[in-house]
Design an enzyme around this catalytic site. Sequence first.
Site, PDB file in Angstrom:
ATOM      1  CD  GLU A  69      -2.029  -1.283   3.113  1.00 53.19           C
ATOM      2  OE1 GLU A  69      -1.881  -0.302   3.868  1.00 53.19           O
ATOM      3  OE2 GLU A  69      -2.700  -2.284   3.392  1.00 53.19           O
ATOM      4  CE  LYS A 118       4.579   5.308   7.268  1.00 56.76           C
ATOM      5  NZ  LYS A 118       4.449   6.747   7.525  1.00 56.76           N
ATOM      6  CG  ASP A 176       3.416  12.712   5.037  1.00 55.52           C
ATOM      7  OD1 ASP A 176       3.451  12.318   6.218  1.00 55.52           O
ATOM      8  OD2 ASP A 176       4.232  13.511   4.563  1.00 55.52           O
ATOM      9  CE1 TYR A 185      -8.656   5.920  -0.883  1.00 60.61           C
ATOM     10  CE2 TYR A 185      -6.589   7.154  -0.860  1.00 60.61           C
ATOM     11  CZ  TYR A 185      -7.739   6.720  -1.520  1.00 60.61           C
ATOM     12  OH  TYR A 185      -7.950   7.087  -2.823  1.00 60.61           O
ATOM     13  CE  LYS A 224       8.972   7.430   6.341  1.00 61.48           C
ATOM     14  NZ  LYS A 224       9.225   7.543   7.778  1.00 61.48           N
ATOM     15  CB  CYS A 258      26.864  41.589 -17.311  1.00 64.17           C
ATOM     16  SG  CYS A 258      26.935  39.960 -18.074  1.00 64.17           S
ATOM     17  CB  CYS A 275      29.393  41.425 -21.564  1.00 63.40           C
ATOM     18  SG  CYS A 275      27.856  42.178 -20.998  1.00 63.40           S
ATOM     19  CB  CYS A 300      23.145  41.279 -18.858  1.00 62.35           C
ATOM     20  SG  CYS A 300      24.395  41.835 -20.021  1.00 62.35           S
ATOM     21  CB  CYS A 318      26.132  39.968 -23.064  1.00 58.92           C
ATOM     22  SG  CYS A 318      26.381  38.783 -21.731  1.00 58.92           S
TER      23      CYS A 318
HETATM   24  O1  D41 Z   1      -0.612   4.819   5.005  1.00 55.12           O
HETATM   25  C1  D41 Z   1      -0.261   4.739   6.168  1.00 55.12           C
HETATM   26  N1  D41 Z   1       0.189   5.814   6.778  1.00 55.12           N
HETATM   27  C2  D41 Z   1      -0.347   3.444   6.910  1.00 55.12           C
HETATM   28  C3  D41 Z   1      -0.091   3.441   8.265  1.00 55.12           C
HETATM   29  C4  D41 Z   1      -0.692   2.234   6.259  1.00 55.12           C
HETATM   30  N2  D41 Z   1      -0.971   2.203   4.926  1.00 55.12           N
HETATM   31  N3  D41 Z   1      -0.777   1.091   6.963  1.00 55.12           N
HETATM   32  C5  D41 Z   1      -0.528   1.078   8.302  1.00 55.12           C
HETATM   33  N4  D41 Z   1      -0.630  -0.098   8.958  1.00 55.12           N
HETATM   34  C6  D41 Z   1      -0.412  -0.141  10.261  1.00 55.12           C
HETATM   35  C7  D41 Z   1      -0.517  -1.464  10.958  1.00 55.12           C
HETATM   36  C8  D41 Z   1       0.169  -2.538  10.163  1.00 55.12           C
HETATM   37  C9  D41 Z   1       0.103  -1.412  12.318  1.00 55.12           C
HETATM   38  C10 D41 Z   1      -1.974  -1.794  11.097  1.00 55.12           C
HETATM   39  C11 D41 Z   1      -0.177   2.268   9.001  1.00 55.12           C
HETATM   40  C12 D41 Z   1       0.048   2.149  10.400  1.00 55.12           C
HETATM   41  N5  D41 Z   1      -0.079   0.941  10.990  1.00 55.12           N
HETATM   42  C13 D41 Z   1       0.413   3.255  11.269  1.00 55.12           C
HETATM   43  N6  D41 Z   1       0.253   4.528  11.039  1.00 55.12           N
HETATM   44  C14 D41 Z   1       0.705   5.241  12.070  1.00 55.12           C
HETATM   45  C15 D41 Z   1       1.177   4.389  12.995  1.00 55.12           C
HETATM   46  C16 D41 Z   1       0.979   3.133  12.518  1.00 55.12           C
END
Ligand code: D41
Length: 709
Positions: free
Chosen positions: A131, A133, A135, A241, A334, A428, A431, A446, A452
């Site tokens: 998936e 992650k 922010d 989500y 990350k 400049c 030149c 310039c 130039c």
């Molecule tokens: O998208 C995310 N930030 C995200 C965070 C994600 N896609 N899956 C997550 N899955 C978990 C577990 C596996 C522990 C259920 C998470 C987080 N935890 C999480 N976000 C912040 C602390 C933990």
Amino acid sequence: MSDLSTHLSTGNPAQQARALRTALEDANYRYYVLDDPSIPDADYDRLLRALEALEAAHPELATPDSPTRHVGARPASGFSEVRHAIPMLSLTDAFVDADPPAGVDANHEARDFVRRVEQALGTRNPEFSVEPKFDGLAMSLRYERGVLVQGATRGDGTVGEDVTANVRTIKAIPLKLRGAGWPDVLEVRGEVFMPKAGFAAWNARMLREGGKLLANPRNGAAGSLRQLDARVTAQRPLAFYAYGVYLPPDPDAVIADRHSAAMARLRGWGFPVCPENQIVRGIDGCLGFFRKIGAERDALPYGIDGVVYKVDRYDQQRALGFVARAPRWAIAHKFPAEEQTTVVEAIDVQIGRTGAATPVARLRPVQVAGVTVTNATLHNADQVARLDVRVGDSVIVRRAGDVIPEIVRVIPERRPANARPWAMPAECPVCGSSIERTEGEAVARCSGGLVCAAQRREAIRHFASRRAMDIDGLGERYIEDLIAFEHVHSLADLYHLTVDDFLAMKRRAEERDGAVPETVKAGRIATKWAENLVAAIDASKATTLERFLFALGIPEVGEATAKTLARHFGSLERIQRADAAALSGVKDVGAIMAAHITAFFAEPRNREAIAALRAAGVHWAEAAPQRTAEGPLAGQTVVLTGALTSLTRDAAKARLEALGAKVAGSVSRKTSFVVAGEAAGSKLEKAMALGVEVRSEAQLLELLAAHGG
Ligand code: D41
């Protein structure tokens, strides 16, 4: 609309309220979960207002799960604490190693994770749910008998804050579950975030209204949920989500035999689940997803800082268990940080084709998002002043996607005592002519013009380039050498070059770069090469007015403007004779552009250069003036960015232009919409920052088809 009036008028108030709620819930589900809106926003608002009126007139009909609750409750005095029924775990991070030891791969942390999983399970290549992650802010949502009763932040994982009133305002979060089969008590975990477009639109509105800007989408999400007045939260463009589910109080109770199947059930109950989620096998599958999402990152509608790998089967998750507060079956891989700190070693000034003097920071080399950065543009003197960047400063540099590295800010605590404020030099560096800045313009220039060497080089390079005179084979390197060895001083000199000139240039360049032994065969090849170039230069003499206008390199006059001017006036003489008022009357030509055009043609050296080019044989067909663009898309300016898959960019451009649209190369407030293809970068970002509408390739094709284009 017949549907709408039926809801408004049929049955007793209780029946009407039920019908309205169902219609609104369905509309939310179609919009937020299926991403397939069913009714226009205006209709949604009308239904919502009708329900509000009904609930106000009949308070006994109001329910805690009514869609009217999405608009926010009265202010709270503070947030109370919530003990999570089942602790919210944390995710272990795997970083990309920017500088891995010899023989070790940059993703060794992610590889180690998969290896540990395989060892513990005794299987090769287990299935992972992968998936993006997001922010944002982790959230736990509690449903009892299908109704949202509590929303809580993660806090320390054991105790969080009760933000129920705020969570209720997020339209992507169902207040009531759909379908059937949900357990009596259900806790859904996921991320609340602010989509990029919502963030940009919010800040655009704050700029207009003089309100406070959000620093970034993540802070936007966190700050919005921390509002004591939920009516404020309701105004913020938040989304959600789902990524986890629990059935308290049993931490091991499940609604399916694997994570992905559980997410599919949640989707059916009305929760948005990220459409990018996938099932892959083993480390190769995980890294494939990491690279795919990394490449799509800039084009995704929300900010992410990596991807998450989760062992999909619940029996395998249970077998793996936990370490401290983090599951052994999941990891966050990350992306390399897009920001780093480094030191400004110098601030130089670069002179562009039109004389624009751009300050450039020379940086101590630093790895940012996987690439070594040594320069960052500072755009103009105002930007240097705004940031107060000085030589010797420690700065934070940022590089996102394919965007040019930028200095985000200075770290004032690390400023050396002798650092002096920077100022644009008066002369400049190339030149020695004076550098001047016109009132109301951000750029300093310039004043040397073609005196130039830097401007001359850039002007000739631009003149010969593909979109201008299109001299085939005359690449930048040869142009540099032609100028360096003084074969070319002016644009027209290009048209007097001979085979011998090219051969002489080549010999001198070879001497400079370390001699190459001269053979008879090499001599013949070189002669052929020079003959081809002379022929290509000769061929470029037959051109069009718009290409010639663009090739002249008039400040601010890009391809699209050159085309508009050529069409509008039909001949170079008429453009030269036009005054600023006549020019400003042309579509998309502003006062500053008009001033640049008149100043350009007023300059004797430019007029001489044009005369010399025509004398050398450059020619085009002149036409009668064509005052207005025609077609269903007349008056619209479109920018294409990223890779299109079903047609080439040139084809898309031609089809749009055939319908009367103007296709521009850069995004501004005047852009009607941007078409974002795959891996769209800085132009897409700019569009979002300016609140310019963004359309997909599919939408472009629809538009073209709708107009028979
Ligand atoms: O998208 C995310 N930030 C995200 C965070 C994600 N896609 N899956 C997550 N899955 C978990 C577990 C596996 C522990 C259920 C998470 C987080 N935890 C999480 N976000 C912040 C602390 C933990």
